[in-house]
Design an enzyme around this catalytic site. Structure first.
Site, PDB file in Angstrom:
ATOM      1  N   GLN A   1     -53.674 -63.225  57.628  1.00  0.00           N
ATOM      2  CA  GLN A   1     -52.752 -62.521  58.514  1.00  0.00           C
ATOM      3  C   GLN A   1     -51.695 -61.832  57.659  1.00  0.00           C
ATOM      4  OE1 GLN A   1     -50.379 -64.987  61.052  1.00  0.00           O
ATOM      5  NE2 GLN A   1     -50.119 -63.407  62.594  1.00  0.00           N
TER       6      GLN A   1
ATOM      7  N   SER B   1     -45.833 -60.226  58.127  1.00  0.00           N
ATOM      8  CA  SER B   1     -44.452 -60.273  57.654  1.00  0.00           C
ATOM      9  C   SER B   1     -44.253 -59.401  56.411  1.00  0.00           C
ATOM     10  CB  SER B   1     -44.049 -61.715  57.328  1.00  0.00           C
ATOM     11  OG  SER B   1     -44.086 -62.508  58.485  1.00  0.00           O
TER      12      SER B   1
ATOM     13  N   SER C   1     -50.674 -65.733  55.174  1.00  0.00           N
ATOM     14  CA  SER C   1     -51.441 -66.985  55.185  1.00  0.00           C
ATOM     15  C   SER C   1     -52.882 -66.734  54.756  1.00  0.00           C
ATOM     16  CB  SER C   1     -51.432 -67.602  56.592  1.00  0.00           C
ATOM     17  OG  SER C   1     -50.114 -67.789  57.045  1.00  0.00           O
TER      18      SER C   1
ATOM     19  N   GLU D   1     -51.256 -66.761  69.338  1.00  0.00           N
ATOM     20  CA  GLU D   1     -50.744 -67.572  68.230  1.00  0.00           C
ATOM     21  C   GLU D   1     -49.771 -68.634  68.725  1.00  0.00           C
ATOM     22  OE1 GLU D   1     -48.449 -65.371  65.399  1.00  0.00           O
ATOM     23  OE2 GLU D   1     -49.129 -66.647  63.764  1.00  0.00           O
TER      24      GLU D   1
ATOM     25  N   ASN E   1     -38.437 -70.332  65.721  1.00  0.00           N
ATOM     26  CA  ASN E   1     -38.051 -71.012  66.959  1.00  0.00           C
ATOM     27  C   ASN E   1     -36.760 -70.440  67.550  1.00  0.00           C
ATOM     28  OD1 ASN E   1     -40.317 -72.505  66.642  1.00  0.00           O
ATOM     29  ND2 ASN E   1     -39.295 -74.499  66.565  1.00  0.00           N
ATOM     30  N   GLU E   2     -35.914 -69.852  66.698  1.00  0.00           N
ATOM     31  CA  GLU E   2     -34.712 -69.210  67.242  1.00  0.00           C
ATOM     32  C   GLU E   2     -35.106 -68.037  68.156  1.00  0.00           C
ATOM     33  OE1 GLU E   2     -35.160 -70.081  64.138  1.00  0.00           O
ATOM     34  OE2 GLU E   2     -33.554 -71.518  63.737  1.00  0.00           O
TER      35      GLU E   2
END
Length: 381
Positions: free
Chosen positions: A125, A128, A160, A244, A362-363
């Site tokens: 993937q 980013s 990844s 995902e 998570n933010e």
């Protein structure tokens, strides 16, 4: 929903259990974050695919068994309960494949999915970038039109599986002058061994190259490797992101098996007078069961035609934080040897630390939950 499985479901479970009992390697494979382990896990993917167990929910023409989502969940429970190896092809089968089913062409599905199912082609993937992680829309890597395709340039990071994988998928800016950052993006697949690609592995805390950064210098990609319409990549990417964070990346079977192993660990290493640690072990099993029920309810709604939606963010926050807590409990049970020894628990702990970061931090997920599920006002950013 009805939590009792049908006779057909139970027959499927029995078939999967028997196959796994006969084929799961008696000893753990080397870490898939090493070259040796990556090759061993690729061979395991081929063994799964030979009897059509690598992608059970896919249509038979692509190597699957055409079973529904509930049978996939059953297979996952049996897979992890059997102690089967981690899936080195997970980026492809859990992220890219659903995107191809939703947005790819028939030619792309016929060309890409069978070698993905067999492990012949492993996918990384590549989303980013150094200044575009959770804020994916700010990415700057570009795709420039050329005869018969596109030229990719830029840098991707924290990719990844890229250290040993064959191909990658990612977003590129193809229309730099659009008024909003999430417009003018194109979703592209590319070869990691193509001219102009440099792969630089990034070591994890334990030194194993679980990630890599990619440097792209006018890498040619033919038109046939663009998914969806050029410039519409954001819409395609949101399909990948929903899978995902939602149902497919972390199935309940993985955590149910880990919680069972944790209870075994308590019986061999636990101190009956340490009630605080005992309660953490109990919480781990309760959490695994709660996640199982939530996922079955989520799957039931999906099968009735409801989209995955922002509820995927609830899934992602829960399993990422649960994974860390479970592994911390195991390491506390093992004592100092747990962190010093190269065990499944220590490797799992290192991997779990990345959970709150990847697949959207998570933010960001909490912002989505607050705004889209709870209807709270947007926060200041």
């Amino acid at each position: 929903m009805d939590l009792d499985h049908s006779p057909a479901d139970e027959a499927f479970r029995a078939e999967a259990r028997a196959w796994l009992a006969a084929h799961v390697p008696p000893a753990p494979l080397p870490s898939l974050e090493t070259e040796e382990g990556f090759a061993a896990h690729r061979a395991w993917e081929a063994e799964l695919a030979a009897d059509r167990w690598s992608v059970v929910s896919w249509p038979a023409e692509y190597g699957g068994r055409s079973v529904g989502l509930l049978k996939w969940l059953i297979f996952e429970e049996e897979y992890y309960a059997a102690g089967a190896p981690g899936r080195v092809s997970q980026n492809g089968i859990s992220l890219l494949a659903p995107t191809l089913f939703d947005h790819g062409t028939e030619e792309q599905r016929a060309r890409i999915l069978p070698p993905m199912a067999s492990g012949e082609v492993i996918w990384a993937q590549a989303w980013s970038e150094p200044e575009a992680g959770s804020d994916l829309a700010s990415l700057r890597s570009r795709a420039v039109r050329t005869d018969g395709g596109w030229l990719l340039s830029g840098q991707k990071t924290w990719s990844s599986r890229a250290a040993f994988a064959d191909r990658a998928f990612g977003l590129f800016r193809s229309e730099p002058d659009t008024p909003k950052p999430h417009q003018g993006l194109t979703y592209v697949m590319f070869d990691l061994r193509a001219p102009g690609v440099t792969v630089r592995p990034i070591g994890r805390l334990d030194g194993k190259p679980a990630f890599a950064e990619l440097f792209l210098d006018e890498v040619f990609v033919p038109d046939e490797d663009v998914i969806g319409e050029p410039g519409q990549g954001w819409r395609v990417a949101m399909s990948t992101a929903g899978n995902e964070r939602g149902l497919t990346l972390r199935s309940p079977g993985r955590f149910l098996a880990a919680a069972d192993r944790l209870i075994d660990l308590w019986h061999t290493h636990g101190d009956s007078t340490d009630t605080a640690l005992r309660d953490r072990v109990a919480d781990a099993m309760i959490g695994a069961r709660a996640y199982q029920l939530f996922t079955y309810a989520h799957a039931s709604r999906f099968l009735q035609g409801e989209p995955l939606g922002p509820e995927s963010s609830l899934n992602k926050v829960f399993w990422s934080e649960y994974d860390i807590a479970l592994h911390e409990t195991a390491l506390d049970l093992l004592g100092p040897e747990g962190e010093l020894a190269d065990t499944d628990w220590s490797e799992g702990y290192v991997f779990s630390l990345a959970g709150p970061v990847y697949a959207g931090t998570n933010e960001i997920q909490r912002d989505i939950i607050a705004e889209r599920l709870l209807g709270l006002p947007k926060g200041r950013r």
